[in-house]
Design a protein around this motif. Sequence first.
Motif, short mmCIF file in Angstrom:
data_model
loop_
_atom_site.label_atom_id
_atom_site.label_comp_id
_atom_site.label_asym_id
_atom_site.label_seq_id
_atom_site.Cartn_x
_atom_site.Cartn_y
_atom_site.Cartn_z
N LEU A 1 16.48 35.17 3.32
CA LEU A 1 15.20 35.01 4.02
C LEU A 1 14.65 36.35 4.49
O LEU A 1 13.44 36.55 4.52
CB LEU A 1 15.36 34.06 5.20
N THR A 2 15.54 37.27 4.87
CA THR A 2 15.11 38.58 5.37
C THR A 2 15.64 39.72 4.51
O THR A 2 15.42 40.89 4.85
CB THR A 2 15.59 38.79 6.82
N ASP A 3 16.32 39.40 3.42
CA ASP A 3 16.85 40.39 2.49
C ASP A 3 17.73 41.42 3.21
O ASP A 3 17.50 42.63 3.13
CB ASP A 3 15.71 41.11 1.76
N SER B 1 33.20 37.27 22.79
CA SER B 1 31.88 36.70 22.58
C SER B 1 31.38 37.11 21.21
O SER B 1 31.96 37.97 20.55
CB SER B 1 30.92 37.17 23.68
N VAL B 2 30.28 36.49 20.77
CA VAL B 2 29.74 36.73 19.43
C VAL B 2 28.58 37.71 19.50
O VAL B 2 27.63 37.52 20.26
CB VAL B 2 29.28 35.42 18.77
N TRP B 3 28.66 38.75 18.68
CA TRP B 3 27.62 39.76 18.55
C TRP B 3 27.21 39.83 17.08
O TRP B 3 28.03 39.60 16.19
CB TRP B 3 28.11 41.12 19.02
N ILE B 4 25.93 40.16 16.83
CA ILE B 4 25.39 40.21 15.48
C ILE B 4 24.96 41.63 15.12
O ILE B 4 24.34 42.32 15.93
CB ILE B 4 24.20 39.24 15.32
N SER B 5 25.28 42.04 13.89
CA SER B 5 24.87 43.34 13.37
C SER B 5 24.21 43.14 12.00
O SER B 5 24.56 42.19 11.27
CB SER B 5 26.08 44.27 13.25
N PHE B 6 23.26 44.02 11.64
CA PHE B 6 22.51 43.88 10.40
C PHE B 6 22.65 45.12 9.52
O PHE B 6 22.87 46.23 10.00
CB PHE B 6 21.02 43.66 10.71
N SER B 7 22.50 44.90 8.22
CA SER B 7 22.54 46.01 7.26
C SER B 7 21.71 45.66 6.04
O SER B 7 21.74 44.53 5.55
CB SER B 7 23.98 46.31 6.83
N LYS B 8 20.97 46.65 5.53
CA LYS B 8 20.19 46.46 4.31
C LYS B 8 21.01 46.80 3.06
O LYS B 8 20.75 46.28 1.98
CB LYS B 8 18.93 47.33 4.35
N ASP B 9 21.98 47.72 3.22
CA ASP B 9 22.70 48.22 2.06
C ASP B 9 24.20 47.98 2.10
O ASP B 9 24.92 48.36 1.18
CB ASP B 9 22.44 49.72 1.87
N PHE B 10 24.72 47.37 3.16
CA PHE B 10 26.15 47.12 3.33
C PHE B 10 26.94 48.41 3.53
O PHE B 10 28.16 48.42 3.52
CB PHE B 10 26.73 46.34 2.14
N TYR C 1 35.88 33.04 19.31
CA TYR C 1 36.73 33.87 18.45
C TYR C 1 35.95 34.48 17.28
O TYR C 1 36.37 35.47 16.70
CB TYR C 1 37.87 33.00 17.91
N GLY C 2 34.83 33.89 16.96
CA GLY C 2 34.00 34.39 15.88
C GLY C 2 32.99 33.34 15.47
O GLY C 2 32.99 32.22 15.99
N MET C 3 32.12 33.69 14.55
CA MET C 3 31.14 32.73 14.04
C MET C 3 30.69 33.18 12.66
O MET C 3 30.46 34.36 12.42
CB MET C 3 29.92 32.64 14.98
N ILE C 4 30.58 32.23 11.75
CA ILE C 4 30.02 32.53 10.44
C ILE C 4 28.59 31.99 10.40
O ILE C 4 28.37 30.78 10.45
CB ILE C 4 30.86 31.95 9.28
N PRO C 5 27.58 32.89 10.38
CA PRO C 5 26.19 32.44 10.27
C PRO C 5 25.78 32.38 8.80
O PRO C 5 26.30 33.12 7.96
CB PRO C 5 25.43 33.56 11.01
N PHE C 6 24.83 31.50 8.48
CA PHE C 6 24.33 31.45 7.10
C PHE C 6 22.96 30.79 7.08
O PHE C 6 22.65 29.92 7.91
CB PHE C 6 25.30 30.69 6.19
N PRO C 7 22.08 31.23 6.18
CA PRO C 7 20.75 30.62 6.07
C PRO C 7 20.84 29.27 5.37
O PRO C 7 21.62 29.10 4.43
CB PRO C 7 19.98 31.64 5.21
N TYR C 8 20.03 28.33 5.84
CA TYR C 8 20.04 27.00 5.23
C TYR C 8 18.73 26.30 5.54
O TYR C 8 18.36 26.12 6.71
CB TYR C 8 21.22 26.17 5.74
#
Length: 253
Positions: free
Chosen positions: A55-57, A76-85, A130-137
């Motif tokens: 959705l956001t590439d 706690s759960v924190w989120i990080s983003f990357s365009k190129d890995f 302990y963690g979370m797996i997010p995914f678009p749906y």
Amino acid sequence: ILSPDDPDPNKRFKAFFGRRGTFSPDGIHWDTLGSKDIPGPIVSDNVITFCYDHLTDQFVAAVKINTGSGRRQRRSVWISFSKDFLEWSEPKLVLEPDAEDDALNRRRIAKMSDQVVRISDPKWQIAQFYGMIPFPYEGMYIGMLQVLDVSAAAGGTDDTKLSVGGGGEDGLVHAQLTSSRDLLHWQRVGGRQMFLPQGPASAWDAGTAYTYCPPIVVGDELWIYYTSEGISHGNQSWYGISWQRLSQRAKQG
């Protein structure tokens, strides 16, 4: 994950090695190719989950960082983003346990006490994420949140030695559902019920139920793969005595 559309054939497969991305052309031979660690005081790198968000590439990684919540340091759960890995943004806090999670934790531990090896004073029985797996749906985001119900803090029964958030706590791990519209604001759904619970005492999945990857869409179904342990969290380093105690409890009742 497999990303066959990557123009670099050496990056068809992607995974995490520690806190940084790693790449492979065939899923067998791997190289970090100059990638950098996700920044921030990550508690440990054994539970870093990620997905590609079409959705956001961009790639989205969920990491666990301790935060002060309810006078306790807890995962706690924190989120990080990357365009190129290769390079990742500074993680942002998106979910942390609260008093309601703690109350549910204590009720679950009391109900499933035969599935843990150690139980300490209820004041140490606090929830951890302990963690979370997010995914678009379907135009939004779903998360499978891994909740650690702490039954006993690390260090035995002496309060001066007990700690929560630093590792070694005993307890049970299950999954709950969350949802989001923007990956930064998450809601708990289903009344915080266990979506992926542990199995019964002495079963192969009696202690933990971990989700590490998004579901696979098969027709009109979502196939969810998970891994489990028949022993409670914090006792993996002494399987013998833990299995012995749990086996004795199972035989007694």
